[in-house]
Write a protein that holds these residues in place. Sequence first.
Motif, mmCIF file in Angstrom:
data_model
loop_
_atom_site.group_PDB
_atom_site.id
_atom_site.type_symbol
_atom_site.label_atom_id
_atom_site.label_comp_id
_atom_site.label_asym_id
_atom_site.label_seq_id
_atom_site.Cartn_x
_atom_site.Cartn_y
_atom_site.Cartn_z
ATOM 1 N N GLU A 62 0.812 -1.503 0.024
ATOM 2 C CA GLU A 62 -0.083 0.106 0.003
ATOM 3 C C GLU A 62 0.751 1.343 -0.004
ATOM 4 O OE1 GLU A 62 -4.044 -1.736 2.329
ATOM 5 O OE2 GLU A 62 -2.374 -0.870 3.399
ATOM 6 N N HIS A 63 2.035 1.001 0.526
ATOM 7 C CA HIS A 63 2.963 2.335 0.395
ATOM 8 C C HIS A 63 4.381 1.865 -0.154
ATOM 9 C CE1 HIS A 63 0.356 2.602 4.152
ATOM 10 N NE2 HIS A 63 0.537 3.756 3.722
ATOM 11 N N PHE A 64 4.252 1.331 -1.405
ATOM 12 C CA PHE A 64 5.098 0.564 -2.142
ATOM 13 C C PHE A 64 6.484 1.423 -2.285
ATOM 14 C CE2 PHE A 64 7.548 -1.140 -6.178
ATOM 15 C CZ PHE A 64 7.526 -2.044 -5.742
ATOM 16 N N GLU A 65 6.420 2.707 -2.789
ATOM 17 C CA GLU A 65 7.394 3.756 -3.211
ATOM 18 C C GLU A 65 8.039 3.902 -1.998
ATOM 19 O OE1 GLU A 65 9.010 4.310 -5.967
ATOM 20 O OE2 GLU A 65 7.264 3.521 -7.144
ATOM 21 N N GLU A 66 7.281 4.136 -0.776
ATOM 22 C CA GLU A 66 8.132 4.424 0.410
ATOM 23 C C GLU A 66 8.675 3.411 0.937
ATOM 24 O OE1 GLU A 66 6.823 6.641 4.640
ATOM 25 O OE2 GLU A 66 5.360 6.216 3.315
ATOM 26 N N PHE A 67 8.074 2.256 0.950
ATOM 27 C CA PHE A 67 8.707 1.062 1.690
ATOM 28 C C PHE A 67 10.063 0.635 0.908
ATOM 29 C CE2 PHE A 67 9.284 -3.711 1.385
ATOM 30 C CZ PHE A 67 9.141 -3.945 2.662
ATOM 31 N N MET A 68 10.027 0.782 -0.632
ATOM 32 C CA MET A 68 11.166 0.382 -1.284
ATOM 33 C C MET A 68 12.442 1.170 -1.112
ATOM 34 S SD MET A 68 10.325 -2.415 -2.479
ATOM 35 C CE MET A 68 11.936 -2.939 -3.245
ATOM 36 N N HIS A 69 11.914 2.689 -0.693
ATOM 37 C CA HIS A 69 13.191 3.586 -0.679
ATOM 38 C C HIS A 69 13.451 3.797 0.833
ATOM 39 C CE1 HIS A 69 11.885 4.342 -4.800
ATOM 40 N NE2 HIS A 69 13.152 4.511 -4.907
ATOM 41 N N THR A 70 12.948 3.074 1.873
ATOM 42 C CA THR A 70 13.077 3.307 3.286
ATOM 43 C C THR A 70 14.330 2.280 3.552
ATOM 44 O OG1 THR A 70 11.014 4.246 3.531
ATOM 45 C CG2 THR A 70 12.295 3.278 5.473
ATOM 46 N N GLU A 71 15.165 2.852 4.254
ATOM 47 C CA GLU A 71 16.272 1.978 4.916
ATOM 48 C C GLU A 71 15.629 0.771 5.767
ATOM 49 O OE1 GLU A 71 20.375 0.876 4.989
ATOM 50 O OE2 GLU A 71 19.371 2.592 3.954
ATOM 51 N N ILE A 72 16.316 -0.464 5.495
ATOM 52 C CA ILE A 72 15.818 -1.527 6.448
ATOM 53 C C ILE A 72 16.808 -1.618 7.654
ATOM 54 C CG2 ILE A 72 15.608 -3.962 6.623
ATOM 55 C CD1 ILE A 72 14.863 -3.697 3.523
ATOM 56 N N TYR A 73 16.267 -1.698 8.751
ATOM 57 C CA TYR A 73 16.829 -1.860 10.114
ATOM 58 C C TYR A 73 16.707 -3.103 10.554
ATOM 59 C CZ TYR A 73 17.269 3.294 9.444
ATOM 60 O OH TYR A 73 17.481 4.525 9.391
ATOM 61 N N GLU A 74 18.109 -3.515 11.379
ATOM 62 C CA GLU A 74 17.840 -5.017 12.015
ATOM 63 C C GLU A 74 16.998 -4.941 13.080
ATOM 64 O OE1 GLU A 74 20.986 -8.440 13.469
ATOM 65 O OE2 GLU A 74 21.758 -6.304 12.961
ATOM 66 N N GLY A 75 16.080 -6.110 12.977
ATOM 67 C CA GLY A 75 15.104 -6.245 14.150
ATOM 68 C C GLY A 75 15.726 -7.231 15.170
ATOM 69 N N GLU A 76 14.936 -7.564 16.254
ATOM 70 C CA GLU A 76 15.314 -8.789 17.231
ATOM 71 C C GLU A 76 14.883 -9.931 16.298
ATOM 72 O OE1 GLU A 76 14.285 -10.400 21.595
ATOM 73 O OE2 GLU A 76 13.741 -8.541 21.166
ATOM 74 N N GLY A 77 15.757 -10.853 15.941
ATOM 75 C CA GLY A 77 15.680 -12.304 15.348
ATOM 76 C C GLY A 77 15.475 -13.254 16.641
ATOM 77 N N LYS A 78 15.423 -14.438 15.822
ATOM 78 C CA LYS A 78 15.447 -15.776 16.468
ATOM 79 C C LYS A 78 16.471 -16.524 15.944
ATOM 80 C CE LYS A 78 10.669 -15.479 17.976
ATOM 81 N NZ LYS A 78 9.286 -15.919 18.039
ATOM 82 N N ASP A 79 16.090 -17.547 15.067
ATOM 83 C CA ASP A 79 16.953 -18.421 14.363
ATOM 84 C C ASP A 79 17.615 -17.954 13.046
ATOM 85 O OD1 ASP A 79 16.672 -20.291 16.411
ATOM 86 O OD2 ASP A 79 14.979 -21.203 15.329
ATOM 87 N N TYR A 80 16.961 -16.660 12.621
ATOM 88 C CA TYR A 80 17.250 -16.094 11.339
ATOM 89 C C TYR A 80 17.215 -14.378 11.661
ATOM 90 C CZ TYR A 80 12.520 -16.072 10.969
ATOM 91 O OH TYR A 80 10.809 -15.977 11.382
ATOM 92 N N PRO A 81 17.814 -13.723 10.775
ATOM 93 C CA PRO A 81 17.847 -12.381 11.026
ATOM 94 C C PRO A 81 16.305 -11.597 10.522
ATOM 95 C CG PRO A 81 19.010 -12.921 8.958
ATOM 96 C CD PRO A 81 18.873 -14.135 9.631
ATOM 97 N N ILE A 82 15.811 -10.726 11.082
ATOM 98 C CA ILE A 82 14.766 -9.811 10.727
ATOM 99 C C ILE A 82 14.878 -8.373 10.608
ATOM 100 C CG2 ILE A 82 12.444 -8.974 11.779
ATOM 101 C CD1 ILE A 82 12.286 -11.656 13.172
ATOM 102 N N GLY A 83 14.316 -8.146 9.475
ATOM 103 C CA GLY A 83 14.644 -6.745 9.101
ATOM 104 C C GLY A 83 13.420 -5.677 9.479
#
Length: 205
Positions: free
Chosen positions: A68-89
Amino acid sequence: MKMFLTAVKDRLQDRINFKNRSRLTNLTPTIITSNCTGGFLYHWLGLEFRSPFINLYMTPEDFLTAMEHFEEFMHTEIYEGEGKDYPIGIGAYNTKIHFMHYKTFKDAVAKWKSRTQRMDVENMGISLTNWNGITKELVRFDKLPFRNKVVFTDEEFPEIESVFCIKGYDCKNGKNGNIYATQTITGKRYIDQFDYVEWINSFKK
């Protein structure tokens, strides 16, 4: 016996993939999917990954918000979240990207950025492939401003244009595995009920 059956299945699926590749005319599509399905389609059709949505998944809610916010989503920096067995952005609007097939967040983001550079929004299709049974999400998906879009369900919704029902598949409870899982002894996968070759070809029409 198990090895023999696996070999037979692989042979049958190679034939399906060969026939599909012979019908494919659009060789540079951008396929945006909410889980690993896009990666399988690229692999089966022998195509280069031209989408960052590979080897990951997003919940239907987060995927819809991102689309729904495609352009903004694709141009926003992805930050690291709290993962478990794999990384989460963490992307725009606090959406989560589950990089479950990557060892590190750094590797995942590097692949995301490099594949984003190959995207072609003029030759793109959007697919929600892990619908969880909430009807209002189908309505939200149907309203997305993309010409080429499809959402896979396990029941008919004739009032929603972008729905394609996969017969025999329980996408809400996961009883049959994934949509790209093998359905019958013919080697066909559940998603083979949908003509994804024609869908991809239609991106350029």
